[in-house]
Scaffold this motif. Sequence first.
Motif, mmCIF file in Angstrom:
data_model
loop_
_atom_site.group_PDB
_atom_site.id
_atom_site.type_symbol
_atom_site.label_atom_id
_atom_site.label_comp_id
_atom_site.label_asym_id
_atom_site.label_seq_id
_atom_site.Cartn_x
_atom_site.Cartn_y
_atom_site.Cartn_z
ATOM 1 N N LEU A 270 0.863 -1.175 0.000
ATOM 2 C CA LEU A 270 0.000 0.000 0.000
ATOM 3 C C LEU A 270 0.899 1.225 0.000
ATOM 4 O O LEU A 270 1.806 1.328 0.803
ATOM 5 N N MET A 271 0.670 2.119 -0.954
ATOM 6 C CA MET A 271 1.408 3.369 -0.981
ATOM 7 C C MET A 271 0.540 4.418 -0.317
ATOM 8 O O MET A 271 -0.536 4.737 -0.799
ATOM 9 N N CYS A 272 0.976 4.904 0.813
ATOM 10 C CA CYS A 272 0.212 5.874 1.581
ATOM 11 C C CYS A 272 0.542 7.279 1.092
ATOM 12 O O CYS A 272 1.687 7.560 0.755
ATOM 13 N N LEU A 273 -0.435 8.144 1.059
ATOM 14 C CA LEU A 273 -0.182 9.522 0.677
ATOM 15 C C LEU A 273 0.458 10.285 1.824
ATOM 16 O O LEU A 273 1.392 11.025 1.639
ATOM 17 N N PHE A 274 -0.050 10.128 3.011
ATOM 18 C CA PHE A 274 0.509 10.764 4.195
ATOM 19 C C PHE A 274 -0.174 10.185 5.410
ATOM 20 O O PHE A 274 -1.359 10.048 5.427
ATOM 21 N N ILE A 275 0.522 9.742 6.356
ATOM 22 C CA ILE A 275 -0.011 9.313 7.636
ATOM 23 C C ILE A 275 1.198 9.048 8.520
ATOM 24 O O ILE A 275 1.528 7.910 8.796
ATOM 25 N N PRO A 276 1.882 10.076 8.949
ATOM 26 C CA PRO A 276 3.113 9.847 9.690
ATOM 27 C C PRO A 276 2.916 9.116 11.017
ATOM 28 O O PRO A 276 3.874 8.577 11.565
ATOM 29 N N SER A 277 1.695 9.039 11.525
ATOM 30 C CA SER A 277 1.477 8.344 12.802
ATOM 31 C C SER A 277 1.722 6.845 12.681
ATOM 32 O O SER A 277 1.931 6.180 13.687
ATOM 33 N N ILE A 278 1.703 6.276 11.467
ATOM 34 C CA ILE A 278 1.955 4.839 11.304
ATOM 35 C C ILE A 278 3.413 4.547 10.981
ATOM 36 O O ILE A 278 3.778 3.411 10.757
ATOM 37 N N ALA A 279 4.249 5.585 10.940
ATOM 38 C CA ALA A 279 5.656 5.418 10.561
ATOM 39 C C ALA A 279 6.419 4.587 11.581
ATOM 40 O O ALA A 279 6.206 4.689 12.777
ATOM 41 N N ASP A 280 7.314 3.759 11.056
ATOM 42 C CA ASP A 280 8.250 3.010 11.885
ATOM 43 C C ASP A 280 9.560 3.797 11.856
ATOM 44 O O ASP A 280 10.389 3.603 10.996
ATOM 45 N N GLY A 281 9.692 4.723 12.765
ATOM 46 C CA GLY A 281 10.842 5.625 12.761
ATOM 47 C C GLY A 281 10.420 7.010 12.310
ATOM 48 O O GLY A 281 9.239 7.297 12.118
ATOM 49 N N LYS A 282 11.393 7.867 12.125
ATOM 50 C CA LYS A 282 11.119 9.260 11.766
ATOM 51 C C LYS A 282 10.928 9.395 10.256
ATOM 52 O O LYS A 282 11.810 9.014 9.479
ATOM 53 N N PRO A 283 9.788 9.935 9.804
ATOM 54 C CA PRO A 283 9.583 10.156 8.364
ATOM 55 C C PRO A 283 10.590 11.169 7.827
ATOM 56 O O PRO A 283 11.067 12.034 8.550
ATOM 57 N N LYS A 284 10.910 11.044 6.533
ATOM 58 C CA LYS A 284 11.836 11.965 5.872
ATOM 59 C C LYS A 284 11.098 12.728 4.786
ATOM 60 O O LYS A 284 10.218 12.176 4.123
ATOM 61 N N CYS A 285 11.455 13.981 4.602
ATOM 62 C CA CYS A 285 10.969 14.765 3.465
ATOM 63 C C CYS A 285 12.019 14.657 2.373
ATOM 64 O O CYS A 285 13.186 14.996 2.591
ATOM 65 N N GLU A 286 11.618 14.181 1.194
ATOM 66 C CA GLU A 286 12.532 14.008 0.071
ATOM 67 C C GLU A 286 11.900 14.586 -1.185
ATOM 68 O O GLU A 286 10.676 14.582 -1.325
ATOM 69 N N ILE A 287 12.726 15.051 -2.098
ATOM 70 C CA ILE A 287 12.260 15.565 -3.388
ATOM 71 C C ILE A 287 12.582 14.521 -4.446
ATOM 72 O O ILE A 287 13.733 14.099 -4.580
ATOM 73 N N HIS A 288 11.523 14.095 -5.174
ATOM 74 C CA HIS A 288 11.678 13.106 -6.241
ATOM 75 C C HIS A 288 10.854 13.552 -7.437
ATOM 76 O O HIS A 288 9.781 14.141 -7.276
ATOM 77 N N PRO A 289 11.334 13.243 -8.654
ATOM 78 C CA PRO A 289 10.555 13.594 -9.851
ATOM 79 C C PRO A 289 9.197 12.910 -9.846
ATOM 80 O O PRO A 289 9.067 11.767 -9.420
ATOM 81 N N LEU A 290 8.185 13.628 -10.317
ATOM 82 C CA LEU A 290 6.840 13.081 -10.398
ATOM 83 C C LEU A 290 6.602 12.420 -11.753
ATOM 84 O O LEU A 290 5.956 11.399 -11.848
ATOM 85 N N GLY A 291 7.118 13.026 -12.808
ATOM 86 C CA GLY A 291 6.993 12.413 -14.122
ATOM 87 C C GLY A 291 5.693 12.721 -14.852
ATOM 88 O O GLY A 291 5.511 12.298 -15.973
ATOM 89 N N ILE A 292 4.753 13.410 -14.218
ATOM 90 C CA ILE A 292 3.517 13.804 -14.888
ATOM 91 C C ILE A 292 3.201 15.249 -14.532
ATOM 92 O O ILE A 292 3.665 15.754 -13.516
ATOM 93 N N GLY A 293 2.451 15.896 -15.366
ATOM 94 C CA GLY A 293 1.955 17.234 -15.050
ATOM 95 C C GLY A 293 2.865 18.376 -15.417
ATOM 96 O O GLY A 293 2.445 19.518 -15.459
ATOM 97 N N GLY A 294 4.143 18.121 -15.680
ATOM 98 C CA GLY A 294 5.049 19.183 -16.091
ATOM 99 C C GLY A 294 5.341 20.213 -15.010
ATOM 100 O O GLY A 294 5.775 21.321 -15.314
ATOM 101 N N ASN A 295 5.092 19.893 -13.758
ATOM 102 C CA ASN A 295 5.338 20.825 -12.659
ATOM 103 C C ASN A 295 6.666 20.513 -11.978
ATOM 104 O O ASN A 295 7.326 19.520 -12.278
#
Length: 174
Positions: A31-56
């Motif tokens: 399951l790919m979660c959009l956001f729910i840091p309360s279920i994280a096993d450890g500290k969540p990280k903020c990372e920048i990755h290409p999206l590949g759609i939308g041209g943004n």
Amino acid sequence: MSEKDEHSLVGIAIRNRNEFICIRLTQLFMLMCLFIPSIADGKPKCEIHPLGIGGNADPVRLVFNSAAGPAINASIVDMGNRFRLIVNEVEAVEAKHDLPKLPVARVLWQPLTDIRTGCAAWIYAGGAPHTGYSQNLTREHMEDFASFANIEYVVIGKDTNLYQLKNELRWNEA
């Protein structure tokens, strides 16, 4: 089964109303979660990755693995003349390998029933591809909600029997 196959996703094809095939069967779903840091096993990280759609611009993503333990996936579907709440009881498991090509919040889980029964039950019940995932709520919480909301309730758990489930779905349709 190789480790690569063990972590492959399950593909499902429907041949007709009464028959299904699970392609590349594994013992795990993802399951790919959009956001729910309360279920994280450890500290969540903020990372920048290409999206590949939308041209943004490339978005910032919250990346983490979920903790292992009992959980549920739930989906509400519109049956036309009523709503159905489908609850799948699962066990979240720890990822054995890093998942660098999946830079999102994520959880690996096993259905409490065997994978063939779980896939078939989800398809027969009309389960949606997007679900709500919780390690805090139980099937009993969801059953209470369905009762309060006066909607149909279907549970897929360790004791799911496809013959009985199909009969219950037919009875609910009447």
